[in-house]
Design an enzyme around this catalytic site. Structure first.
Site, mmCIF file in Angstrom:
data_model
loop_
_atom_site.group_PDB
_atom_site.id
_atom_site.type_symbol
_atom_site.label_atom_id
_atom_site.label_comp_id
_atom_site.label_asym_id
_atom_site.label_seq_id
_atom_site.Cartn_x
_atom_site.Cartn_y
_atom_site.Cartn_z
ATOM 1 N N GLU A 43 0.837 -1.215 0.000
ATOM 2 C CA GLU A 43 0.000 0.000 0.000
ATOM 3 C C GLU A 43 0.869 1.262 0.000
ATOM 4 O OE1 GLU A 43 -2.947 -0.265 -0.857
ATOM 5 O OE2 GLU A 43 -3.321 -2.360 -0.395
ATOM 6 N N CYS A 97 2.299 -4.831 -10.288
ATOM 7 C CA CYS A 97 3.422 -5.375 -11.047
ATOM 8 C C CYS A 97 3.078 -6.793 -11.487
ATOM 9 C CB CYS A 97 4.655 -5.363 -10.153
ATOM 10 S SG CYS A 97 6.137 -6.004 -10.931
HETATM 11 ZN ZN LIG Z 1 -2.557 -2.902 -4.823
HETATM 12 ZN ZN LIG Z 2 7.587 -5.002 -9.340
#
Ligand SMILES: [Zn+2]
Ligand SMILES: [Zn+2]
Length: 188
Positions: free
Chosen positions: A139, A149
């Site tokens: 967060e 990601c």
């Molecule tokens: Zn997230």
């Molecule tokens: Zn990453």
């Protein structure tokens, strides 16, 4: 004594217990976040859970309302980042639950689903603290402008379940790391 409150406040992460939070949780998280972000972390005066966040039908708290309440607190506003910790299950309308939520400088995480006992498994304090750190770093990564990601071993991977959280761990992949501000360098 010089008054350094403002300049120090700017580069400090503030931890805010929301409602009843085990003091060990905030203490361990404070030390862990300090190691990750290499900047001071302080535990602030907590605040009660905002009553309006509770959804009686879902028996969960709306994380957006809690996030807004954190951001509305004047005394927190001069800290660089604010992380609320709540021991209630959180949700947003589109999802069954969320582990946490972030805005531009504030975030909130929930402890509820990070305990083994939530899944009727024996308690595991080490795993519990590791999961709290992972969700907190995730967060706080969002507050630094990082999106999700695709690397399943990166802390910024989206956790659909606790399995994702346990697999990814609390470290940024090299790509995400390169997008973060240089935490260790002192501010001018
Ligand atoms: Zn997230
Ligand atoms: Zn990453």
């Amino acid at each position: 004594m010089l008054n350094l409150t403002l300049s120090i406040g700017l580069s400090v992460i503030l931890l805010v217990p929301i409602g009843e939070i085990d003091k060990k949780v905030t203490q361990v998280l404070k030390d862990d976040l300090n190691k990750v972000f290499k900047k001071p972390v302080v535990i602030g005066k907590g605040m009660p859970e905002p009553d309006s966040a509770y959804d009686h039908k879902r028996k969960q708290y709306l994380s957006t309302t809690i996030l807004n309440a954190i951001q509305g607190q004047k005394e927190y506003s001069h800290y660089e980042r604010i992380l609320g910790v709540v021991d209630h299950d959180l949700f947003v309308p589109e999802l069954n639950f969320v582990f946490g939520q972030a805005s531009s400088k504030a975030a909130v995480i929930s402890l509820t689903r990070l305990r083994q006992t939530f899944y009727h498994l024996p308690e595991d304090q080490t795993l519990f603290h590791q999961r709290i750190l992972t969700e907190a770093v995730h967060e706080l990564g969002h507050t630094h402008g990082l999106g999700h990601c695709r690397n399943t071993r990166c802390v910024m991977f989206f956790s659909n379940s606790l399995m994702d959280t346990d697999r990814k761990g609390s470290e940024f992949c090299p790509s995400c790391k390169s997008k973060l501000p240089k935490f260790s360098s002192p501010r001018p």
